[in-house]
Design a protein around this motif. Structure first.
Motif, PDB file in Angstrom:
ATOM      1  N   LYS A   7       0.361  -1.188   0.144  1.00 15.30           N
ATOM      2  CA  LYS A   7       0.242   0.023   0.163  1.00 15.30           C
ATOM      3  C   LYS A   7       0.707   1.283  -0.218  1.00 15.30           C
ATOM      4  O   LYS A   7       1.696   1.298   1.283  1.00 15.30           O
ATOM      5  CB  LYS A   7      -0.732  -0.089   0.741  1.00 15.30           C
ATOM      6  N   ALA A   9       1.078   5.111   0.120  1.00 12.00           N
ATOM      7  CA  ALA A   9       0.112   6.516   0.621  1.00 12.00           C
ATOM      8  C   ALA A   9       0.947   7.547  -0.755  1.00 12.00           C
ATOM      9  O   ALA A   9       2.311   7.991  -0.228  1.00 12.00           O
ATOM     10  CB  ALA A   9       0.001   6.928   2.034  1.00 12.00           C
ATOM     11  N   LYS A  12      -3.282  13.523  -2.023  1.00  7.07           N
ATOM     12  CA  LYS A  12      -3.991  13.095  -2.328  1.00  7.07           C
ATOM     13  C   LYS A  12      -4.282  14.582  -4.030  1.00  7.07           C
ATOM     14  O   LYS A  12      -4.196  14.708  -5.236  1.00  7.07           O
ATOM     15  CB  LYS A  12      -5.604  13.420  -2.076  1.00  7.07           C
ATOM     16  N   VAL A  40      -8.937   5.022  -2.551  1.00 11.39           N
ATOM     17  CA  VAL A  40      -7.759   3.915  -2.926  1.00 11.39           C
ATOM     18  C   VAL A  40      -8.086   3.621  -4.214  1.00 11.39           C
ATOM     19  O   VAL A  40      -8.724   4.332  -4.704  1.00 11.39           O
ATOM     20  CB  VAL A  40      -8.428   3.267  -2.229  1.00 11.39           C
ATOM     21  N   GLU A  49      -1.622  -1.210  -3.914  1.00  9.61           N
ATOM     22  CA  GLU A  49      -2.824  -0.372  -3.471  1.00  9.61           C
ATOM     23  C   GLU A  49      -2.110   1.151  -3.700  1.00  9.61           C
ATOM     24  O   GLU A  49      -1.710   1.665  -2.793  1.00  9.61           O
ATOM     25  CB  GLU A  49      -3.727  -0.876  -2.875  1.00  9.61           C
ATOM     26  N   LEU A  51      -3.212   4.727  -2.218  1.00 12.24           N
ATOM     27  CA  LEU A  51      -4.070   5.801  -1.008  1.00 12.24           C
ATOM     28  C   LEU A  51      -4.114   7.042  -1.116  1.00 12.24           C
ATOM     29  O   LEU A  51      -2.829   7.352  -1.164  1.00 12.24           O
ATOM     30  CB  LEU A  51      -3.882   4.792   0.359  1.00 12.24           C
ATOM     31  N   TYR A  61      -0.340   7.517   8.884  1.00 11.41           N
ATOM     32  CA  TYR A  61      -0.995   6.323   8.255  1.00 11.41           C
ATOM     33  C   TYR A  61      -0.096   5.299   8.344  1.00 11.41           C
ATOM     34  O   TYR A  61       0.142   4.110   8.069  1.00 11.41           O
ATOM     35  CB  TYR A  61      -0.982   6.629   6.978  1.00 11.41           C
ATOM     36  N   ALA A  67      -0.907   1.755   5.349  1.00 12.92           N
ATOM     37  CA  ALA A  67      -0.086   2.329   4.319  1.00 12.92           C
ATOM     38  C   ALA A  67       1.668   1.842   4.245  1.00 12.92           C
ATOM     39  O   ALA A  67       1.969   1.705   5.656  1.00 12.92           O
ATOM     40  CB  ALA A  67       0.649   3.942   3.725  1.00 12.92           C
TER      41      ALA A  67
END
Ligand code: PRT
Ligand code: ZN
Length: 288
Positions: A7, A9, A12, A40, A49, A51, A61, A67
């Protein structure tokens, strides 16, 4: 349930978002369609993945294993003081954290800040710096638009991120101390092991191929044979340059790789050594 995917991160939306996503895409990872509100996104051809988070939250996180790795500004890592490791520096978002004061005020060294009020979004980094330098100042924590604080009488000085310096100038401030240099970093959880570690190693291998490619150019040139030795010394390439004879007697064609940082220096020297028909071509991936 943990899917077993690595995962990652990323921010955004903001200054790190585009370059972070470019790095992932250039590493050959295709993601499922990202809608506007998507939090996600899964890799279609690689077990990851992604995030999408606020940059401030990324260190936490990763420390909590929500993550496994994250791409974030080093300044946030320093400020949040979470137990994560910096494992790579992809080379973007370079900036500095500096102290700045109104242009109209005279500055005569750090003691200026004794007894002053400093506005910042980075209180921990600032407090550490002040303590180390035995300066007693009052820190006023604010979360945005720090640069307007002196103008509205909220503080005497600010401690904030500077890159070009134009925000300071347009707020009639001057940078007087650089406290920290920062850039985007890849951070990792301290608990990655087993299959996830294997995915991470593969991902870092790809990221390095992308970053190396960005820092290097492929170069082709024609040179008189008597200069070949000197030119080879200038252009070691990955192992050594490829040299092929030209149809014209006494001349050869030489192919190699040149680093972006020395590029213009080397071109100048190549010309002095009689090189002609120099072609410089971008490299898409470079595995060393
Ligand atoms: O919403 P979210 O919390 O995710 O984003 P954010 O608004 O907190 O962060 P964002 O996107 O502004 O910045 C993300 C990261 O980019 C920072 O943590 C830094 O590591 C890095 N970075 C690089 C910068 C800058 N350059 C930068 N110039 N972050 C902010 N700035 C701001 C600075 O705060 C100041 O207001 O730009 C202004 C100064 O720029 P100049 O060019 O005028 O000097
Ligand atoms: Zn933020």
């Amino acid at each position: 349930m943990d899917s077993g995917n690595l995962k990652i991160a990323v921010q955004k939306s903001g200054r790190l978002s585009e370059k972070s996503m470019t790095l992932i895409k250039e590493s050959g990872i295709r993601l499922t369609q990202e809608g506007k509100l998507k939090l996600v996104s899964a890799g279609q051809n690689f077990p990851v993945e992604v995030l999408f988070l606020r940059d401030d939250d990324i260190p936490q996180y990763v420390a909590d294993n929500v993550a496994d790795i994250g791409i974030v500004g080093e300044n946030e890592v320093m400020e949040k003081q979470k137990p994560v490791d910096i494992i790579d520096r992809p080379g973007f978002a370079k900036c500095r954290l500096s102290l700045a004061i109104p242009q109209s005020m005279e500055y005569n060294g750090l003691s200026f800040f004794n007894g002053r009020k400093i506005a910042t979004s980075y209180p921990k980094i600032l407090q550490k710096f002040l303590t180390e330098n035995k300066i007693g100042a009052e820190i006023h924590e604010i979360s945005g638009s720090v640069e307007i604080a002196p103008g509205i009488g909220l503080a005497d000085a600010i401690f904030d991120i500077v890159s070009s310096g134009s925000t300071l100038i347009s707020n009639r401030l001057k940078e007087v101390e650089v406290v920290l240099r920062s850039e985007a970093v890849i951070i990792a959880s301290r608990d990655i092991s087993g299959p996830k570690k294997h995915i991470l190693d593969q991902l870092l291998f790809r990221i390095h191929a992308v970053l190396n490619a960005g820092n290097n150019k492929y170069i082709l040139l024609n040179a008189p044979n008597e200069s070949l030795e000197k030119i080879t010394a200038l252009l070691p390439g990955m192992k050594s340059p490829t040299i092929m004879p030209l149809a014209e007697k006494g001349w050869s064609s030489l192919h190699s790789v040149v680093n972006e940082n020395d590029f213009w220096d080397i071109i100048q020297k190549l010309k002095e050594l009689g090189a002609q028909g120099i072609l410089v071509i971008p490299i898409e991936k470079m595995i060393v």
